[in-house]
Scaffold this motif. Structure first.
Motif, short mmCIF file in Angstrom:
data_model
loop_
_atom_site.label_atom_id
_atom_site.label_comp_id
_atom_site.label_asym_id
_atom_site.label_seq_id
_atom_site.Cartn_x
_atom_site.Cartn_y
_atom_site.Cartn_z
N GLU A 22 4.74 2.30 6.55
CA GLU A 22 4.46 1.22 5.60
C GLU A 22 4.43 1.84 4.20
OE1 GLU A 22 0.85 0.21 4.19
OE2 GLU A 22 0.92 2.36 3.92
N THR A 79 2.09 0.88 1.41
CA THR A 79 0.93 0.72 0.53
C THR A 79 0.28 2.09 0.26
OG1 THR A 79 0.65 -1.47 1.41
CG2 THR A 79 -1.19 -0.61 0.17
N ARG A 117 8.20 2.58 12.95
CA ARG A 117 7.02 2.58 13.82
C ARG A 117 7.52 2.67 15.26
NH1 ARG A 117 3.29 -2.24 11.06
NH2 ARG A 117 3.58 -1.46 8.93
N GLU A 134 7.17 1.47 18.22
CA GLU A 134 6.56 0.37 18.97
C GLU A 134 7.47 0.03 20.13
OE1 GLU A 134 4.27 -2.52 16.74
OE2 GLU A 134 5.68 -2.24 15.10
N GLY A 161 11.53 -9.47 16.86
CA GLY A 161 10.86 -9.28 15.57
C GLY A 161 10.09 -7.98 15.46
N PHE A 201 10.64 -3.87 15.70
CA PHE A 201 11.63 -2.81 15.83
C PHE A 201 11.02 -1.46 15.48
CE2 PHE A 201 13.67 -6.71 14.19
CZ PHE A 201 14.28 -7.09 15.38
N GLN A 220 11.16 -3.71 4.89
CA GLN A 220 10.18 -4.60 4.23
C GLN A 220 10.55 -4.83 2.78
OE1 GLN A 220 6.32 -2.67 4.37
NE2 GLN A 220 5.80 -3.56 6.36
N GLU A 231 2.76 -5.28 -4.86
CA GLU A 231 1.39 -4.75 -4.96
C GLU A 231 0.90 -4.91 -6.40
OE1 GLU A 231 0.28 -3.57 -2.07
OE2 GLU A 231 2.07 -2.90 -1.00
N ARG A 272 -6.19 -7.79 10.76
CA ARG A 272 -5.07 -6.93 10.39
C ARG A 272 -5.25 -5.51 10.94
NH1 ARG A 272 -1.03 -7.94 8.61
NH2 ARG A 272 -0.83 -6.55 6.85
N TYR A 324 -7.29 0.04 5.51
CA TYR A 324 -7.59 0.09 4.07
C TYR A 324 -8.03 -1.24 3.48
CZ TYR A 324 -2.44 -0.80 3.88
OH TYR A 324 -1.18 -1.26 4.07
N TYR A 325 -7.99 -2.30 4.28
CA TYR A 325 -8.30 -3.61 3.70
C TYR A 325 -9.79 -3.83 3.46
CZ TYR A 325 -3.51 -5.00 4.67
OH TYR A 325 -2.16 -5.09 4.69
N ALA A 381 4.00 -12.07 12.28
CA ALA A 381 3.73 -12.41 10.88
C ALA A 381 4.96 -12.19 10.01
CB ALA A 381 2.57 -11.57 10.38
N LEU A 382 5.11 -13.06 9.02
CA LEU A 382 6.15 -12.85 7.98
C LEU A 382 5.43 -12.13 6.83
CD1 LEU A 382 7.93 -16.26 8.55
CD2 LEU A 382 8.92 -14.03 8.97
N GLY A 384 8.62 -8.31 6.64
CA GLY A 384 9.78 -7.75 7.35
C GLY A 384 11.04 -8.55 7.04
P1 HAM Z 1 1.96 -4.91 8.19
O1 HAM Z 1 1.28 -6.14 8.67
O2 HAM Z 1 1.86 -3.72 9.05
O3 HAM Z 1 1.40 -4.60 6.74
O4 HAM Z 1 3.50 -5.20 7.94
C1 HAM Z 1 3.89 -6.20 7.04
C2 HAM Z 1 5.05 -6.99 7.62
O5 HAM Z 1 6.11 -6.10 7.98
C3 HAM Z 1 4.75 -7.74 8.92
O6 HAM Z 1 4.10 -8.97 8.65
C4 HAM Z 1 6.14 -7.94 9.45
O7 HAM Z 1 6.79 -9.00 8.78
C5 HAM Z 1 6.82 -6.62 9.09
N1 HAM Z 1 6.75 -5.65 10.21
C6 HAM Z 1 5.73 -4.83 10.53
N2 HAM Z 1 6.03 -4.09 11.61
C7 HAM Z 1 7.27 -4.45 11.99
C8 HAM Z 1 8.14 -4.04 13.06
N3 HAM Z 1 7.82 -3.09 13.91
N4 HAM Z 1 9.36 -4.63 13.14
C9 HAM Z 1 9.72 -5.60 12.26
N5 HAM Z 1 8.94 -6.01 11.23
C10 HAM Z 1 7.73 -5.45 11.11
C11 HAM Z 1 1.83 -3.58 5.95
O8 HAM Z 1 2.79 -2.89 6.18
C12 HAM Z 1 1.06 -3.48 4.67
N6 HAM Z 1 1.55 -2.31 3.94
C13 HAM Z 1 1.25 -4.75 3.85
C14 HAM Z 1 0.49 -4.72 2.58
C15 HAM Z 1 1.00 -4.50 1.35
N7 HAM Z 1 -0.80 -4.86 2.44
C16 HAM Z 1 -1.13 -4.75 1.14
N8 HAM Z 1 -0.04 -4.50 0.47
#
Ligand code: HAM
Length: 434
Positions: free
Chosen positions: A92, A94, A123, A125, A130, A132, A137, A141, A269, A273-274, A292-293, A319
């Motif tokens: 990610e 952040t 990641r 996973e 949805g 991967f 992303q 911020e 979540r 860090y939140y 989640a979107l 994503g």
């Molecule tokens: P996150 O919920 O881990 O937050 O990821 C944000 C978005 O990235 C998810 O809602 C989804 O749309 C997409 N996403 C996450 N993992 C995957 C995956 N394995 N495959 C496809 N799409 C994925 C963060 O990453 C935080 N950094 C968001 C944030 C920014 N918070 C504060 N600032």
């Protein structure tokens, strides 16, 4: 011999690694659309682009995202360099942006900074709809400035506009507050007391969370844990007055903007860090269940966790694959691509040789040209030009080379005219105005 055979076998069936995908030319218009909309929003709301490396120190994520999170515990791609550094493919952005903010002392130049980014993340996973192992992303911020709920509202507005501009329908916003250093420990203790009665009944993951990271108990998706989750104590009742005023402020701004929301006291979540506001947008409807979107929240303690000063911050990421999946499922139409104005047709080898030069002359004059340099027959080139809906064909053959002319043919009405080569640009421009 054995190693040669292995190489031969591999040659037959190379595939993308599991959970990772090629983005083929046919799909690029969808990606262009998402990136363009995100960039335009960044421009409008004054977010500046930032890029960070794909690899970062593993410790950055361990400290920033949290040791007890699924991402750090199970999902990181980690490697050791020849020099012995332990790096990770970023899961990610952040934490990397917080690292860049501290490293370059970005807070010095202006109190408040707004950043925007897009790029690949990783990641490990289990791949599913949805989800991967390499995904992309776009993210926004806001870091620094006062700890004001107006910024939480502003990032939520950007997320809502992202979906709206991409013509994604039926989205809903869930929002929660997970408190601060004052009220969260009290709630965690209360949650642990509640779950103590169910220690033997909850899943193995929850048992671990119960001991190490009780808030994440509310995030469990397993069937056997749902009934305990449903009756768990409510955090809203335990928020301190500052956190509850902050949440109220965010909700008032959303109401002012007519952005509908649903309070969800179990939204926690997966990143540590939140603090205070957390939110997620989801879509409803067949074929759109991808998780989640846009999703994000406030992370006021992150800078401190990374060795800096306490710095208010809030943001979200979304994503791109998920956005495109939903757009396709909802049959969103992409804006039509601009059709090229002219198609250059060559007849014969000599004309083919001179074609590249004509294309260059047109490029310098700002005229985009379609061509089929691999085709030889006049008929097949004309057919292609017609199929692409192009208005003017420039026909260049043996006779034209010697007379230094070119034929300009209007494919809509079949009228054609021979034009001296040096006047070609001028002629095309004249016709574009007409
Ligand atoms: P996150 O919920 O881990 O937050 O990821 C944000 C978005 O990235 C998810 O809602 C989804 O749309 C997409 N996403 C996450 N993992 C995957 C995956 N394995 N495959 C496809 N799409 C994925 C963060 O990453 C935080 N950094 C968001 C944030 C920014 N918070 C504060 N600032």
């Amino acid at each position: 011999m054995a190693s040669l055979k292995k190489v031969k076998d591999e040659k037959v069936g190379f595939q993308t690694p599991r959970g990772m995908h090629d983005i083929l030319p046919v799909d690029q218009p969808w990606w262009d659309r998402v990136r363009k909309v995100a960039r335009d929003l960044a421009d409008f709301y004054n977010f500046n682009r930032i890029d960070t490396p794909i690899l970062e120190s593993f410790k950055l994520f361990e400290r920033g995202i949290g040791e007890e999170t699924d991402i750090v515990e199970k999902e990181m791609f980690v490697l050791k360099t020849k020099g012995g550094d332990v790096l990770a493919l970023r899961p990610e952005n952040t934490a990397p942006i917080a690292r860049a903010y501290l490293q370059h002392r970005l807070g010095r130049s202006s109190q408040l900074q707004k950043f925007y980014y897009e790029g690949p993340f990783f990641r490990h996973e289990s791949p599913q709809a949805g989800r991967f192992r390499q995904f992309h992303q776009v993210g926004f911020e806001i870091i620094g400035g006062p700890n004001d709920p107006i910024y939480d509202a502003q990032v939520i507005v950007v997320a809502a506009r992202l979906l709206e501009e991409l013509k994604i329908k039926n989205s809903n916003l869930k929002i929660n507050s997970i408190g601060c250093r004052v009220c969260r420990p009290l709630y965690k203790r209360q949650l642990q007391n509640y779950y103590r009665n169910y220690e033997k009944k909850i899943c193995a993951d929850c048992l671990r969370r119960y001991k190490n990271n009780p808030l994440r108990l509310l995030d469990c998706k397993r069937e056997e844990c749902q009934e305990f989750k449903a009756k768990a104590p409510n955090f809203f009742d335990k928020l301190c007055s500052t956190c509850s005023t902050h949440l109220k402020g965010v909700l008032e701004y959303l109401e002012e903007l007519a952005i509908p929301y649903a309070l969800d006291n179990q939204l926690v979540r997966g990143l540590d860090y939140y603090s205070r506001t957390v939110f997620e947008f989801h879509t409803e409807g067949a074929g759109t269940e991808v998780g989640a979107l846009p999703a994000g929240g406030r992370y006021d303690y992150l800078m401190e966790m990374l060795g800096g000063r306490l710095t208010p911050a809030v943001g979200f990421a979304c994503g791109i694959e998920r956005l495109i999946h939903v757009m396709k499922a909802q049959e969103v139409k992409l804006p039509l691509k601009a059709v090229k104005k002219v198609f250059l047709i060559h007849v014969g080898d000599l004309a083919k040789k001179k074609s590249l030069k004509i294309i260059e002359d047109l490029r310098r004059a700002g005229i985009s040209v379609a061509e089929a340099l691999g085709r030889e027959s006049l008929k097949s080139q004309l057919k292609l030009a017609d199929r692409e809906g192009i208005e003017l064909a420039l026909i260049f053959g043996q006779k034209e080379i010697f007379e230094e002319n070119i034929i300009v043919r209007n494919l809509k009405n079949s009228l054609q005219e021979t034009v001296p080569l040096p006047k070609l640009v001028e002629e095309i421009k004249k016709r574009s105005k007409g």
